[in-house]
Design a protein around this motif. Sequence first.
Motif, PDB file in Angstrom:
ATOM      1  N   VAL A 123       0.799  -1.311  -0.215  1.00  0.00           N
ATOM      2  CA  VAL A 123      -0.156   0.083   0.231  1.00  0.00           C
ATOM      3  C   VAL A 123       0.988   1.286   0.030  1.00  0.00           C
ATOM      4  N   ILE A 124       0.565   2.201  -0.957  1.00  0.00           N
ATOM      5  CA  ILE A 124       1.494   3.326  -1.174  1.00  0.00           C
ATOM      6  C   ILE A 124       0.660   4.592  -0.995  1.00  0.00           C
ATOM      7  N   VAL A 125       0.673   5.552  -0.130  1.00  0.00           N
ATOM      8  CA  VAL A 125       0.012   6.768   0.237  1.00  0.00           C
ATOM      9  C   VAL A 125       1.012   7.794   0.157  1.00  0.00           C
ATOM     10  N   PRO A 126       1.174   8.286  -1.270  1.00  0.00           N
ATOM     11  CA  PRO A 126       1.936   9.449  -1.427  1.00  0.00           C
ATOM     12  C   PRO A 126       1.963  10.604  -0.856  1.00  0.00           C
ATOM     13  N   ASP A 127       0.447  11.080  -0.506  1.00  0.00           N
ATOM     14  CA  ASP A 127       0.289  12.235   0.390  1.00  0.00           C
ATOM     15  C   ASP A 127       0.696  12.112   1.771  1.00  0.00           C
ATOM     16  N   PHE A 128       0.851  11.058   2.245  1.00  0.00           N
ATOM     17  CA  PHE A 128       1.747  11.021   3.557  1.00  0.00           C
ATOM     18  C   PHE A 128       3.112  10.112   3.310  1.00  0.00           C
ATOM     19  N   SER A 129       3.538  10.118   2.463  1.00  0.00           N
ATOM     20  CA  SER A 129       4.879   9.722   2.116  1.00  0.00           C
ATOM     21  C   SER A 129       5.080   8.203   3.078  1.00  0.00           C
ATOM     22  N   PHE A 130       4.184   7.329   2.788  1.00  0.00           N
ATOM     23  CA  PHE A 130       4.095   6.198   3.491  1.00  0.00           C
ATOM     24  C   PHE A 130       3.844   5.038   2.642  1.00  0.00           C
ATOM     25  N   MET A 131       4.653   3.943   3.096  1.00  0.00           N
ATOM     26  CA  MET A 131       4.646   2.675   2.208  1.00  0.00           C
ATOM     27  C   MET A 131       4.126   1.355   3.317  1.00  0.00           C
ATOM     28  N   LEU A 132       3.498   0.681   3.122  1.00  0.00           N
ATOM     29  CA  LEU A 132       3.200  -0.680   3.896  1.00  0.00           C
ATOM     30  C   LEU A 132       3.294  -1.700   2.981  1.00  0.00           C
ATOM     31  N   PHE A 133       4.000  -2.739   3.327  1.00  0.00           N
ATOM     32  CA  PHE A 133       4.166  -4.109   2.684  1.00  0.00           C
ATOM     33  C   PHE A 133       3.950  -5.076   3.662  1.00  0.00           C
ATOM     34  N   GLY A 134       3.536  -6.353   3.149  1.00  0.00           N
ATOM     35  CA  GLY A 134       3.556  -7.413   4.171  1.00  0.00           C
ATOM     36  C   GLY A 134       2.880  -8.633   3.642  1.00  0.00           C
ATOM     37  N   ALA A 135       2.597  -9.633   4.431  1.00  0.00           N
ATOM     38  CA  ALA A 135       2.092 -11.011   3.860  1.00  0.00           C
ATOM     39  C   ALA A 135       1.048 -11.541   4.912  1.00  0.00           C
ATOM     40  N   ALA A 136       0.297 -12.233   4.227  1.00  0.00           N
ATOM     41  CA  ALA A 136      -0.825 -12.843   5.356  1.00  0.00           C
ATOM     42  C   ALA A 136      -1.322 -14.243   4.592  1.00  0.00           C
ATOM     43  N   PHE A 137      -2.054 -14.815   5.139  1.00  0.00           N
ATOM     44  CA  PHE A 137      -2.818 -15.951   4.566  1.00  0.00           C
ATOM     45  C   PHE A 137      -4.296 -15.662   4.536  1.00  0.00           C
ATOM     46  N   TYR A 138      -4.931 -15.659   3.397  1.00  0.00           N
ATOM     47  CA  TYR A 138      -6.396 -15.494   3.254  1.00  0.00           C
ATOM     48  C   TYR A 138      -7.033 -16.759   3.455  1.00  0.00           C
ATOM     49  N   ALA A 139      -8.294 -16.520   4.225  1.00  0.00           N
ATOM     50  CA  ALA A 139      -9.080 -17.731   4.465  1.00  0.00           C
ATOM     51  C   ALA A 139     -10.450 -17.348   3.987  1.00  0.00           C
ATOM     52  N   ASP A 140     -10.976 -18.111   2.909  1.00  0.00           N
ATOM     53  CA  ASP A 140     -12.077 -17.757   2.142  1.00  0.00           C
ATOM     54  C   ASP A 140     -13.078 -18.712   2.376  1.00  0.00           C
ATOM     55  N   ARG A 141     -14.406 -18.440   2.170  1.00  0.00           N
ATOM     56  CA  ARG A 141     -15.451 -19.316   1.869  1.00  0.00           C
ATOM     57  C   ARG A 141     -16.039 -18.811   0.603  1.00  0.00           C
ATOM     58  N   TYR A 142     -16.546 -19.740  -0.319  1.00  0.00           N
ATOM     59  CA  TYR A 142     -17.181 -19.410  -1.516  1.00  0.00           C
ATOM     60  C   TYR A 142     -18.844 -20.081  -1.441  1.00  0.00           C
ATOM     61  N   ARG A 143     -19.577 -19.318  -2.471  1.00  0.00           N
ATOM     62  CA  ARG A 143     -21.063 -19.874  -2.514  1.00  0.00           C
ATOM     63  C   ARG A 143     -21.283 -19.814  -4.035  1.00  0.00           C
ATOM     64  N   LYS A 144     -21.826 -20.898  -4.534  1.00  0.00           N
ATOM     65  CA  LYS A 144     -22.251 -20.876  -6.046  1.00  0.00           C
ATOM     66  C   LYS A 144     -23.473 -20.549  -6.009  1.00  0.00           C
ATOM     67  N   THR A 145     -23.776 -19.340  -6.703  1.00  0.00           N
ATOM     68  CA  THR A 145     -25.148 -18.894  -7.003  1.00  0.00           C
ATOM     69  C   THR A 145     -25.486 -18.782  -8.287  1.00  0.00           C
ATOM     70  N   ALA A 146     -26.641 -18.419  -8.605  1.00  0.00           N
ATOM     71  CA  ALA A 146     -27.354 -18.531 -10.035  1.00  0.00           C
ATOM     72  C   ALA A 146     -26.374 -17.546 -11.157  1.00  0.00           C
ATOM     73  N   ASP A 147     -25.317 -16.603 -10.621  1.00  0.00           N
ATOM     74  CA  ASP A 147     -24.549 -15.988 -11.268  1.00  0.00           C
ATOM     75  C   ASP A 147     -23.038 -16.526 -11.240  1.00  0.00           C
ATOM     76  N   GLY A 148     -22.848 -17.603 -10.668  1.00  0.00           N
ATOM     77  CA  GLY A 148     -21.387 -18.289 -10.586  1.00  0.00           C
ATOM     78  C   GLY A 148     -20.854 -18.249  -9.293  1.00  0.00           C
ATOM     79  N   TRP A 149     -19.797 -18.512  -8.868  1.00  0.00           N
ATOM     80  CA  TRP A 149     -19.152 -18.427  -7.596  1.00  0.00           C
ATOM     81  C   TRP A 149     -19.033 -16.973  -7.118  1.00  0.00           C
ATOM     82  N   ARG A 150     -19.199 -16.846  -5.733  1.00  0.00           N
ATOM     83  CA  ARG A 150     -19.027 -15.590  -5.219  1.00  0.00           C
ATOM     84  C   ARG A 150     -18.418 -15.732  -3.681  1.00  0.00           C
TER      85      ARG A 150
END
Length: 149
Positions: free
Chosen positions: A90-117
Motif C-alpha cells: 500500500v502506497i500513500v504518496p500524500d503521507f509519504s508512506f508505504m506498507l508491505f506485508g504478507a498474510a494468509f487469506y481464508a475464504d468461503r465461497y458459494r455457488k449462486t445463479a451468477d456463478g461462484w461468489r
Amino acid sequence: MDDVAAIKALKYRYLRTLDTKQWDLFAETLTPDVTGDYGSSLSFTDRDTLVDFMRGSVGPGVITEHRVDHPEIDVEGDEATGRWYLQDRVIVPDFSFMLFGAAFYADRYRKTADGWRISATGYDRTYEATLPLTDVPGFSLKVGPAIHT
C-alpha cells in the motif's frame, strides 16, 4: 471451467477490481451477506458495508497491490473453502508512506445463479512493515491508467 478454476478466477477478479478501484465489479465478487475479517479491528457483516469501506479508505490517493498464490481450494457441492498466500503493498504518496506485508487469506465461497461468489473472506498477517517514502532514495511514482477514480 471447472469449479476450482472458477474460484481462482473469482479471487483474482476480487483483487484486480480492488486494486483498480472498480467498485461495482468488486461488489459483484461478493455475496450480499459476505463477512469480512481483516485483522482484529476491521470486520464487516455485509457487502454494502465492506464495499463502502474499501471505496472510502482505498480511494484515488491510495495505491494498492495485492497478489495471491499457493491456493488450497476444497469444493463440496455449492460451497467451497480456500486458503491463499497474500503479499501486498500500500502506497500513500500524500503521507509519504508505504506498507508491505504478507498474510494468509481464508475464504468461503458459494455457488449462486451468477456463478461462484465470495461469502466470507479475511486474513491473518504473518508480517507487516512500513516505511516513509523519504527513506527510499530516488523514489518516484507514476500511476497508470488502470486505476479508476
